[in-house]
Write an enzyme that holds these catalytic residues in place. Structure first.
Site, mmCIF file in Angstrom:
data_model
loop_
_atom_site.group_PDB
_atom_site.id
_atom_site.type_symbol
_atom_site.label_atom_id
_atom_site.label_comp_id
_atom_site.label_asym_id
_atom_site.label_seq_id
_atom_site.Cartn_x
_atom_site.Cartn_y
_atom_site.Cartn_z
ATOM 1 C CG ASP A 264 -67.092 -29.831 -75.577
ATOM 2 O OD1 ASP A 264 -67.861 -30.805 -75.982
ATOM 3 O OD2 ASP A 264 -65.885 -29.868 -75.665
ATOM 4 C CG ASP A 275 -66.702 -34.871 -76.154
ATOM 5 O OD1 ASP A 275 -67.133 -33.754 -76.341
ATOM 6 O OD2 ASP A 275 -65.410 -35.051 -76.144
ATOM 7 C CG HIS A 344 -60.307 -37.240 -77.066
ATOM 8 N ND1 HIS A 344 -61.698 -37.856 -76.660
ATOM 9 C CD2 HIS A 344 -60.993 -35.874 -76.996
ATOM 10 C CE1 HIS A 344 -62.627 -36.969 -76.215
ATOM 11 N NE2 HIS A 344 -62.225 -35.776 -76.669
ATOM 12 C CG HIS A 352 -59.650 -36.570 -72.998
ATOM 13 N ND1 HIS A 352 -58.565 -35.198 -72.255
ATOM 14 C CD2 HIS A 352 -60.315 -36.244 -73.670
ATOM 15 C CE1 HIS A 352 -59.463 -34.453 -72.853
ATOM 16 N NE2 HIS A 352 -60.437 -34.726 -73.637
ATOM 17 C CD GLU A 377 -62.021 -32.200 -79.131
ATOM 18 O OE1 GLU A 377 -62.629 -31.100 -78.876
ATOM 19 O OE2 GLU A 377 -61.654 -32.958 -78.497
ATOM 20 C CD GLU A 473 -65.668 -33.071 -79.152
ATOM 21 O OE1 GLU A 473 -65.082 -33.914 -78.595
ATOM 22 O OE2 GLU A 473 -66.198 -31.961 -78.527
#
Length: 492
Positions: A264, A275, A344, A352, A377, A473
């Site tokens: 990640d 992200d 998110h 987030h 994700e 993700e």
């Protein structure tokens, strides 16, 4: 009667005998002299040979000494060259990045074979300004700040009209400044993960993988305080660990052939965060698990859109995820979505946001809105419960976004908070980065900041032991006329 000899004959015989004796003596003398001469020649020859042998030995010794002196000089010269090269290499690393070493062959080739990692696509041939390994910063590759566009997807169903609306296409242009920052961060993300996909192999230490990723991210994005850099610590969660694991200093954990590892990576430019994550597995027995989670993420991306209800996206993800089964050693395992892990929304300097995208049909009846950015994700698990809990040594920390200033009395804790404010602010960080910044012996001060509620500890999230979790993700943005999957690449 006795007859006397003749005197003349007697004298002749005596003369002959005398001459014979002389001749014999002469021959003896000559033979002696010949022997002496031969002996002298032999002695002379032996002496010459001895002198020659001694001379050769001397010459050989001299040659050996000369050779030894020459070799020592060459070694000394070579040693000095190594020092010069190392100094030159250090200078070049500032210019050409952490993957460069003196004498390495640099090629501009976009293609990369990723077949060593299961279900990961190859990077295809095409135009590139980057070398292998990467040595050119992103802004140097795109001096006009026109960064590659991500995958464009049209809205569906009752939002399909947006695709052809001239008015909404004009509104897209108003987002260009924000999109440029995101596209720059996304291009850095793609090049970093392409680089790390050649490094991650069985037996490799996770801490070495993470630090290689982070150093390359810093270099390519041209790290500059809070203006550009890493968005959060690199995750490398193994097997039953679903998320938020990154090695602290001293951790010697390695990735092995039978492991399932989630990589990640986060990059930010001017507070705009990319992200994106993928799963590394080497054993084909996990293929169906990876396929289930990857397909679920793609379905979530497809369903996302303006005015789409978030629980409907979760329902579509769940339906795909639960349609898969994995057979391992003759036993069938259903793929379960992890119920309490979510995608998110992403906000300015805030990884987030206030909206969550679950992997199941649940949550409040909230809709996605125009201009919002999301990390879609999904997490799937086999031989697990599908629910994660906090466990293990904590490495991730983040300043509380909503927390107002709290007075700190301890001088060391106050100094640590100042360092965090200056270097990370509301972005997540890890203990390795505190060590890197010279904040040695920070554990007590960090705990004091956590106890004060200023810093939140984010421990690893795990399912039961013996389970295997996969994750994929991508980051997308909901533009007025279409959605752009900004982090999409050839790999996934």
């Amino acid at each position: 009667m006795f007859k006397p000899k003749n005197n003349n004959n007697s004298q002749s015989e005596l003369k002959q005998q005398s001459e014979s004796n002389k001749q014999q003596q002469t021959e003896k003398q000559n033979n002696f002299e010949k022997k002496q001469l031969q002996k002298a020649k032999i002695n002379k020859k032996q002496k010459n040979e001895s002198i020659k042998s001694n001379s050769n030995q001397i010459n050989e010794d001299l040659a050996f000494l000369e050779s030894l002196i020459k070799n020592n000089k060459e070694l000394e010269k070579k040693s000095n060259t190594v020092i010069v090269l190392e100094k030159k290499s250090d200078e070049n690393q500032n210019i050409l990045g952490p993957a460069y070493s003196e004498g390495i062959k640099l090629v501009k080739n976009r293609f990369q074979d990723n077949s060593a990692i299961r279900l990961l696509g190859n990077w295809q041939e095409g135009q590139t300004q980057q070398t292998q390994p990467p040595t050119i910063r992103i802004d140097e590759q795109f001096p006009e700040n026109e960064y590659p566009i991500g995958e464009i997807q049209n809205y569906q169903k009752d939002q399909a009209f947006r695709t052809s609306s001239a008015e909404l296409k004009e509104k897209d242009k108003l987002m260009d400044s924000q999109i440029k920052c995101l596209r720059k961060a996304a291009e850095c993300h793609r090049q970093v993960r392409k680089y790390c996909q050649q490094l991650i192999r069985p037996g490799k230490k996770l801490i070495d993988i993470c630090e290689s990723i982070e150093e390359m991210s810093r270099f390519l994005v041209r790290e500059n305080g809070l203006d550009a850099g890493i968005a959060f610590p690199t995750g490398c969660s193994l097997n039953n660990i679903a998320a938020h694991y990154s090695p602290n200093n001293g951790d010697i954990t390695t990735i092995e052939y039978d492991d399932v590892c989630k990589i990640d990576i986060g990059v930010q430019v001017e507070g705009r965060i990319i992200d994106s994550a993928f799963t590394v597995a080497f054993n084909p027995k996990y293929d169906k698990l990876l396929e289930a989670v990857k397909e679920s993420t793609n379905v979530g991306i497809k369903e996302a859109g303006i005015d789409v209800r978030i629980p409907d996206i979760g329902a579509a993800i769940q339906e795909v995820m639960e349609s898969y089964e994995v057979e391992i050693d003759g036993k069938i395992y259903p793929v379960k979505p992890i119920r309490n892990l979510c995608g998110h929304s992403i906000e300015y300097y805030r990884i987030h946001g206030n909206k969550s995208i679950p992997c199941i049909k649940s949550g409040p009846n909230v809709k996605m809105e125009e201009g919002e950015q999301y990390a879609i994700e999904t997490f799937g698990v086999i031989n697990g419960k599908g629910i994660v809990y906090e466990d293990g040594e904590c490495s991730h920390y983040m300043k509380d976004f909503e927390k107002t200033s709290v007075p700190i009395r301890q001088p060391k804790a106050k100094a640590l908070l100042k360092f965090i404010d200056q270097n990370f602010d509301t972005l997540a960080f890890c203990r390795r980065w505190l060590d890197r910044g010279g904040q040695n012996g920070h554990i007590i001060s960090l705990k004091q900041l956590c106890n004060a509620g200023i810093i939140n500890a984010i421990p690893p999230l795990v399912d039961i032991r013996g389970s295997y979790v996969a994750q994929y993700e991508h980051t997308l943005i909901l533009k007025p006329s279409h959605k752009e999957v900004i982090s999409r690449g050839d790999d996934f």
